[in-house]
Design an enzyme around this catalytic site. Structure first.
Site, PDB file in Angstrom:
ATOM      1  N   LYS A  38       0.835  -1.198   0.000  1.00  0.00           N
ATOM      2  CA  LYS A  38       0.000   0.000   0.000  1.00  0.00           C
ATOM      3  C   LYS A  38       0.867   1.245   0.000  1.00  0.00           C
ATOM      4  CE  LYS A  38      -4.110  -1.621   2.398  1.00  0.00           C
ATOM      5  NZ  LYS A  38      -4.706  -1.695   3.728  1.00  0.00           N
ATOM      6  N   LYS A  52      -0.289   6.408  16.822  1.00  0.00           N
ATOM      7  CA  LYS A  52      -0.645   7.678  17.466  1.00  0.00           C
ATOM      8  C   LYS A  52      -2.154   7.779  17.664  1.00  0.00           C
ATOM      9  CE  LYS A  52       2.969   7.519  17.668  1.00  0.00           C
ATOM     10  NZ  LYS A  52       4.111   6.740  17.141  1.00  0.00           N
ATOM     11  N   GLY A 179      11.607  -5.071  25.017  1.00  0.00           N
ATOM     12  CA  GLY A 179      12.240  -3.935  24.343  1.00  0.00           C
ATOM     13  C   GLY A 179      11.691  -2.619  24.864  1.00  0.00           C
ATOM     14  N   GLY A 180      12.575  -1.818  25.438  1.00  0.00           N
ATOM     15  CA  GLY A 180      12.157  -0.535  26.028  1.00  0.00           C
ATOM     16  C   GLY A 180      12.509   0.647  25.152  1.00  0.00           C
ATOM     17  N   GLY A 266      13.453  -3.865  17.797  1.00  0.00           N
ATOM     18  CA  GLY A 266      14.085  -3.124  16.711  1.00  0.00           C
ATOM     19  C   GLY A 266      13.590  -3.576  15.349  1.00  0.00           C
ATOM     20  N   HIS A 441       1.848  33.073  27.253  1.00  0.00           N
ATOM     21  CA  HIS A 441       1.533  32.581  28.591  1.00  0.00           C
ATOM     22  C   HIS A 441       0.041  32.293  28.703  1.00  0.00           C
ATOM     23  CE1 HIS A 441       1.787  32.165  32.929  1.00  0.00           C
ATOM     24  NE2 HIS A 441       0.750  32.978  33.039  1.00  0.00           N
TER      25      HIS A 441
END
Ligand SMILES: Cc1cc2nc3c(=O)[nH]c(=O)nc-3n(C[C@H](O)[C@H](O)[C@H](O)COP(=O)(O)OP(=O)(O)OC[C@H]3O[C@@H](n4cnc5c(N)ncnc54)[C@H](O)[C@@H]3O)c2cc1C
Length: 464
Positions: A38, A52, A179-180, A266, A441
């Site tokens: 794709k 996400k 895996g971190g 990984g 702010h």
């Protein structure tokens, strides 16, 4: 059958390949783009975008669960994974449609099918797809990456990679994440927000080990508060699965019981089986070897994206694709500074950085000065009820003026601050350049402003 030839043939339509195609077409080059699955690749279909979307659903779940703490009567009734998946797939689907339209509108020849790079055919070579040959004056290799596993650890059933983790129909009750790194901590974060018991196992001494040590410490503390267990500096020795669960064995002799084991150790380069080796393309541990112009050892053959050693990020792929298109068009773009590529890990809290870690900066510059600004002093962070900090790394000793060579941030939503941080790094800004810039702010960007004020020797809301 051979075609009449294009200026550019691109093998792989992920972030690197399609960005290259779009920019090359924009510059008036004729482009053929070959994709076997794709358009959009890993990022759009199995990476950045769907993860996400899950992380956003996780944030909404946390907000519902914690509403009561700020006087908003709410509770989390549960997670309907079918609904979450519909939302996630809807986002992906809309972006996919848009991207297909974009590629079609730029006059790019889009070829569906699995391509093989061959050196015959004149020019830089050609890509063969289903017996047809597409020749190019230039060829760009952009075949991306795949989720790696460990020797002897077979993926299947309850032992999954991120590919399967994105299509689960229910929330696991207990999950072990092996895996971190970025992908591991993002899924750990999602599942914890969805109510699972999560344990992250990382062989290196800290989570997100590629980040500045400061970021790892902040994240580990935040994960402890969220009751995400992190076992760092611990080696995995094996896993057994049954119909009921999976047992994970550690070198320490400890065993962990879970419903699922996510293997996030990984991503390997997808460079086998596409003709690269046969064509004499130089590879190093499977990655394509390139120079600073992303040229391979074969004339007019380039490589971009995850198959090139370095950060495996979509926006790096985009940038490399654009760079190669501009190089081929003769624009002579400046080489990409890998350290200037922003890095964001979207777990809760987020981790964002650009430039060098303190350790890297010390190695390069000898003397460095660092400054840490705690988000406890930032109004918006207090409103959001997040904690964390911003750390700046400046080249040169205290009392000297030098560029900010690293910005490291941990806290809810700090990924949104990376835009300013990357300008600071990439424009070689000194603290004195940033200090006079006014920050709205109350925003979290004020934390960046305050950190630079303090580094420039004029702290405002900073305790001594
Ligand atoms: C779970 C997860 C989360 C991620 N989150 C982020 C994030 O938040 N931010 C970020 O920047 N990065 C993220 N990434 C990384 C990002 O997805 C990759 O860096 C990016 O997709 C790499 O782009 P690429 O073009 O090199 O490869 P890919 O996107 O993998 O594309 C390669 C394409 O080539 C095609 N292909 C391969 N072989 C052939 C062939 N022989 N013929 C034709 N086509 C072929 C493939 O089908 C694929 O479409 C994430 C990755 C994962 C797995």
């Amino acid at each position: 059958m051979a075609d009449s030839g294009a200026n550019l043939v691109i093998l792989g339509g992920g972030s690197g390949g399609y960005a290259c195609a779009l920019r090359a077409a924009e510059l008036g080059l004729s482009v053929t783009l070959v994709e076997k699955d794709k358009l959009g690749g890993t990022c759009l279909h199995r990476g950045c975008i769907p993860t996400k979307a899950l992380l956003h659903a996780a944030e909404v779940a946390d907000a519902a669960r914690e509403g009561d703490q700020i006087g908003v009567k709410s509770s989390l009734a549960g997670i309907d994974m079918a609904g979450v998946n519909t939302y996630k797939d809807g986002v992906v689907g809309r972006l996919y449609k848009g991207l297909q339209g974009l590629v079609a509108s730029r006059g790019i020849t889009y070829v569906e099918g699995s391509g093989t790079f061959v050196t015959s055919g004149g020019g830089a070579g050609a890509v063969e797809v289903n017996g047809d040959r597409y020749t190019g004056d230039n060829v760009v290799l952009a075949t991306g990456s795949y989720a790696r596993s460990l020797p002897g650890l077979e993926i299947g059933g309850r032992i999954i990679t991120s590919d399967q983790a994105l299509t689960l129909n229910e929330v696991p009750k207990r999950v072990v994440v092996l895996g971190g790194g970025v992908i591991g901590v993002e899924f750990a974060s999602v599942w914890r927000s969805f109510g699972a018991e999560v344990t992250v196992v990382e062989a290196l001494p800290r989570l997100v080990p590629n980040e500045d040590e400061f970021a790892s410490k902040q994240l580990e503390r935040a994960f402890r508060r969220r009751k995400i267990a992190a076992k760092t500096g611990v080696k995995f020795t094996g896993a057994n699965q049954t119909d009921d669960g999976v047992t994970v064995k550690l070198e320490s002799g400890e065993t962990l019981e879970a419903d699922l084991l996510l293997v996030a150790v990984g991503r390997g380069p997808n460079t086998a089986g596409h003709g690269y080796e046969e064509a004499g393309i130089a590879l190093d541990r499977g990655f394509v070897t390139v120079d600073e112009k992303l040229r391979t050892n074969r004339p007019n053959v380039y490589a971009v994206g995850d198959i090139v050693p370095g950060l495996q990020l979509a926006h790096r792929g985009f940038q490399q694709g654009i760079f190669v298109a501009e190089t081929i068009a003769g624009l002579n773009p400046p080489p990409i500074d890998e350290a200037g590529i922003p890095r964001v890990t979207y777990c809760e809290p987020e981790v964002a950085s650009v430039g060098l870690t303190e350790a890297q900066a010390r190695e390069r510059f000898g003397e460095v000065q660092t400054l840490t600004y705690d988000l406890a002093g930032n109004g918006k962070s207090q409103i959001l009820r997040t904690s964390g900090a911003v750390k700046l790394v400046k080249a040169g000793a205290e009392g000297t003026s030098g560029p900010v060579v690293g910005v490291h941030m941990v806290g809810g939503r700090v990924g949104e601050l990376i835009g300013e941080a990357q300008l600071i790094y990439n424009w070689d800004a000194h603290a004195e350049d940033v200090a006079p810039l006014v920050h709205a702010h109350p925003t979290q960007t004020e934390a960046l402003g305050e950190a630079h004020l303090a580094l420039a020797g004029k702290p405002l809301h900073t305790h001594g």
